[in-house]
Design a protein around this motif. Sequence first.
Motif, short mmCIF file in Angstrom:
data_model
loop_
_atom_site.label_atom_id
_atom_site.label_comp_id
_atom_site.label_asym_id
_atom_site.label_seq_id
_atom_site.Cartn_x
_atom_site.Cartn_y
_atom_site.Cartn_z
N THR A 1 0.82 -1.21 0.00
CA THR A 1 0.00 0.00 0.00
C THR A 1 0.85 1.25 0.00
OG1 THR A 1 -0.14 -0.07 2.42
CG2 THR A 1 -1.90 -1.16 1.16
N THR A 2 2.10 1.15 0.41
CA THR A 2 3.02 2.28 0.38
C THR A 2 4.38 1.81 -0.13
OG1 THR A 2 3.78 1.96 2.66
CG2 THR A 2 1.89 3.43 2.32
N LEU A 3 5.06 2.71 -0.82
CA LEU A 3 6.43 2.48 -1.26
C LEU A 3 7.25 3.71 -0.92
CD1 LEU A 3 5.97 0.93 -4.83
CD2 LEU A 3 6.58 -0.28 -2.73
N THR A 4 8.44 3.49 -0.44
CA THR A 4 9.34 4.60 -0.15
C THR A 4 10.46 4.60 -1.20
OG1 THR A 4 8.88 4.55 2.21
CG2 THR A 4 10.91 5.65 1.51
N PHE A 5 10.64 5.76 -1.83
CA PHE A 5 11.64 5.90 -2.89
C PHE A 5 12.79 6.77 -2.39
CE2 PHE A 5 7.57 5.10 -4.82
CZ PHE A 5 7.84 4.21 -5.85
N ARG A 6 14.00 6.37 -2.75
CA ARG A 6 15.16 7.13 -2.33
C ARG A 6 15.30 8.42 -3.14
NH1 ARG A 6 18.71 5.22 1.18
NH2 ARG A 6 18.86 3.00 1.63
N ALA A 7 16.05 9.37 -2.59
CA ALA A 7 16.35 10.62 -3.30
C ALA A 7 17.00 10.30 -4.64
CB ALA A 7 17.28 11.49 -2.46
N GLY A 8 16.57 11.01 -5.68
CA GLY A 8 17.10 10.79 -7.02
C GLY A 8 16.21 9.94 -7.89
N ALA A 9 15.23 9.27 -7.31
CA ALA A 9 14.34 8.43 -8.10
C ALA A 9 13.48 9.30 -9.02
CB ALA A 9 13.45 7.61 -7.17
N ARG A 10 13.16 8.72 -10.17
CA ARG A 10 12.29 9.39 -11.14
C ARG A 10 11.08 8.50 -11.40
NH1 ARG A 10 15.09 13.55 -14.15
NH2 ARG A 10 17.24 13.71 -13.44
N LEU A 11 9.89 9.09 -11.27
CA LEU A 11 8.64 8.35 -11.39
C LEU A 11 7.79 8.95 -12.49
CD1 LEU A 11 7.74 8.31 -7.58
CD2 LEU A 11 9.26 6.73 -8.79
N ALA A 12 6.93 8.12 -13.08
CA ALA A 12 5.99 8.59 -14.09
C ALA A 12 4.62 8.03 -13.77
CB ALA A 12 6.43 8.16 -15.48
N PHE A 13 3.62 8.93 -13.69
CA PHE A 13 2.24 8.54 -13.37
C PHE A 13 1.33 8.91 -14.54
CE2 PHE A 13 4.32 9.33 -9.34
CZ PHE A 13 3.87 8.31 -8.51
N LYS A 14 0.52 7.96 -14.96
CA LYS A 14 -0.44 8.21 -16.03
C LYS A 14 -1.77 8.63 -15.42
CE LYS A 14 -2.36 6.14 -20.24
NZ LYS A 14 -2.39 4.92 -21.09
N PHE A 15 -2.37 9.69 -16.01
CA PHE A 15 -3.58 10.28 -15.42
C PHE A 15 -4.83 9.75 -16.10
CE2 PHE A 15 -6.40 14.23 -15.09
CZ PHE A 15 -6.87 13.87 -13.84
N ASP A 16 -5.70 9.14 -15.31
CA ASP A 16 -7.03 8.73 -15.76
C ASP A 16 -8.00 9.80 -15.30
OD1 ASP A 16 -9.49 7.65 -16.27
OD2 ASP A 16 -9.27 5.92 -14.93
N LYS A 17 -8.40 10.67 -16.23
CA LYS A 17 -9.22 11.83 -15.85
C LYS A 17 -10.60 11.40 -15.38
CE LYS A 17 -10.28 16.52 -17.45
NZ LYS A 17 -9.28 17.22 -16.66
N ASN A 18 -11.18 10.37 -16.02
CA ASN A 18 -12.53 9.94 -15.62
C ASN A 18 -12.55 9.44 -14.18
OD1 ASN A 18 -13.66 10.55 -18.13
ND2 ASN A 18 -13.10 8.54 -18.97
N GLY A 19 -11.56 8.64 -13.82
CA GLY A 19 -11.52 8.12 -12.47
C GLY A 19 -10.73 8.98 -11.52
N ASN A 20 -10.12 10.05 -12.04
CA ASN A 20 -9.26 10.93 -11.25
C ASN A 20 -8.21 10.12 -10.49
OD1 ASN A 20 -8.28 13.35 -10.17
ND2 ASN A 20 -9.58 13.17 -8.35
N LEU A 21 -7.52 9.24 -11.26
CA LEU A 21 -6.50 8.38 -10.66
C LEU A 21 -5.16 8.57 -11.37
CD1 LEU A 21 -8.46 5.01 -10.30
CD2 LEU A 21 -7.91 6.65 -8.48
N PHE A 22 -4.08 8.52 -10.59
CA PHE A 22 -2.72 8.55 -11.13
C PHE A 22 -2.10 7.17 -10.87
CE2 PHE A 22 -3.49 13.03 -10.86
CZ PHE A 22 -2.72 13.58 -11.90
N THR A 23 -1.79 6.46 -11.94
CA THR A 23 -1.21 5.12 -11.81
C THR A 23 0.27 5.16 -12.13
OG1 THR A 23 -3.31 4.09 -12.44
CG2 THR A 23 -1.32 2.73 -12.62
N LEU A 24 1.08 4.62 -11.22
CA LEU A 24 2.52 4.57 -11.43
C LEU A 24 2.81 3.64 -12.61
CD1 LEU A 24 5.38 5.29 -10.36
CD2 LEU A 24 5.25 3.20 -8.98
N MET A 25 3.44 4.18 -13.65
CA MET A 25 3.70 3.38 -14.84
C MET A 25 5.18 3.06 -15.04
SD MET A 25 2.95 6.30 -17.74
CE MET A 25 3.62 5.34 -19.08
N SER A 26 6.06 3.84 -14.41
CA SER A 26 7.49 3.52 -14.49
C SER A 26 8.23 4.21 -13.36
CB SER A 26 8.08 3.94 -15.84
OG SER A 26 8.13 5.36 -15.95
N MET A 27 9.38 3.64 -13.01
CA MET A 27 10.23 4.23 -11.97
C MET A 27 11.66 3.87 -12.31
SD MET A 27 9.01 1.72 -8.91
CE MET A 27 8.97 -0.06 -9.11
#
Length: 667
Positions: free
Chosen positions: A573-599
């Motif tokens: 349910t939670t993930l902790t990322f170290r400093a320097g990590a780069r994340l990408a979230f895809k936005f589902d506007k209908n559901g108002n959700l951001f899904t992690l797609m890459s790290m």
Amino acid sequence: MPIQDYFGGFPVAYNPDTGELVREATFQVFAPDDLAFATPLAITDPASGAPITSLQSTSDGVLRDFRVAGDPPQVVIKSGSFVTKLTSLYGVLREAGFDPETVAAAAASVPEATAARDAAIAARDAALAVPTSNDGIVEALVSDPASETGVALSAAIVGSAFPAVSALKYGDPEDSTTDQTAAVQQVIDEVAAAGGGVISWPARLIVADIILRTNVRIIGQGFGRSVIKAPAGSTRKGIVTIDQSGGPVRRVYLSDVSISGNGNPNQWGIFFKGVAGSIAPFDGGLWYSDFERLRISNTLPGGILMQGGPVSSLLPQQFLNFRSVHIQLTSGTYPNWVGIRIAGQVGQVHFDQVEASYRGTNFELGTNYGAAGLYVSREIDDSGAIISDRYPYALKFTTCTFQGCVVGARLDRVQGCTLESPWFEDNQSGILFEQSCSSCSVVDGTFADSGSNGAGTGYIAQATGTAYGEIDNPTVLGAYDRTWVNSTGQGHLRVWNAGNGSASIANFPKQFAAAGTLVTARERYISITGATTVTSFTSYLDPDEVLYVRLLSDVTINGSSGNIRFPTGVNNTTLTFRAGARLAFKFDKNGNLFTLMSMSDRVLVNAAFRIEGDSGNGYFDYRSQSADPAAPTSGYARLFMRTNGSGKGELCVRFATGAVQVLATEP
């Protein structure tokens, strides 16, 4: 002398039976009563008298002029089966009831009349050529307010459809010290009452402050020569103001004059405030007007103040143009000075080649600055305090200059403001976007020594308080403390194509402090720092757009309690990322959700991590490393692949002690 008749005027041989021209045919001429065409008549050239032996039509059916002996009024011409009757020149006159002799006499006088006309034209041209060689005479006439001819010439020169009148029609042209406000205002009021017109401001200094009215045009002889100087002790808000009786003032024009202050502490050079009309729809303000080639100097609060509002009425300053206006303060110390102040309901205004420069006493020592070259904000009262959220809109500044201030330009709440090719010079900071201003940008701007305040907190550009600002293709010269600054609040500053020693914040122009919910709005590239868990993003991105995140510290992301989700297969349910990590979230506007797609890497898992793939789909891939990774910190181990000296792969682990253990070797 008897007249000589002839057949001419380009007679045309036309056959009405066939509707065609009789082209390139040979004709004979007969008397109208020679019905048998037995006796052809001899014809001659009307000009020379030479015999014409063959009368032929051209390819267009046109016959040459010819004369018949005895000057009969009519003849018949014949070519083959084609026959038609022609009437002579004077035969036509007789049929119309004119006496040919009288007409001939009138025709004889035409050359004399033509010669007289040509002589008159030559005399006119000679007269028109005189002013080009007597510019001094014309200039003196135009500059003389007492000369009716000069006033008329002035109106003609500016191309006005109105007759011009001198601003000193009721004043003293020799007096440059006495307050002549009443005399000048009488002229303005009379012109306005007559429906409008042009007022010529002479090439001299006149002490007055004036009120502009609808359809009045005031034109000087150049801002180095024609001067409007404030009366000492005047309590008016501006040396030049608009009619305050209520209702819109329209179609005003002011050009080619200087507006000079006289030590009055609360008097602007130009002051426009919207005042409501007394009847519905209660509109007011200044509309459809132009100001060009002006110099505004040493007015202590500042150069131009345009104040629109309030919310209850339509009182804008709108559809205005300012061209080649120079606003300067050249002596004294006035820390509250603002070159251009715009507040409230002001829109559709264009400033082109406008300068706002503060050059107070000892300015060159770096100890004396004005407040702002440009300050745009919400509606204010007479004291300058903001009193409503009514904001300016649709403002454009082209090739304008802002110099010598604490901040070159300050934009508060304005919606739609563009500065194209501006020049910022000798300011402690460049430009500030604040208080929810939106769609504001600086394009191709130059910032010269406009980012250092001596305390290390100067900046080229900064965004604060949910403001949105863009800087595109800037040039930065000279000293600066900081380049591009986003506030710790919700300021959004985007910088593109930065160069000349000023590095942009590459791809991550907005930094957020970690919090439960981050208001990222329209940002697509952000950075996050801080220890608080992030649970949600509040965003205005379009469907399927990607939010790119860079972590500046270890950050925990909650993938269940807010609108952030992890991909299938991640049970945490939670993930902790170290400093320097780069994340990408895809936005589902209908559901108002951001899904992690890459790290990128550096994930710290707070609970067990499990792979649930089956049927050959649940595994980790390791790529062989060309060098062993460095030892981890205490309490961690690093699992990796490498190749041994025999070309075989080895699955290894390295502990904090530095020792590498081979767990398995490729068979």
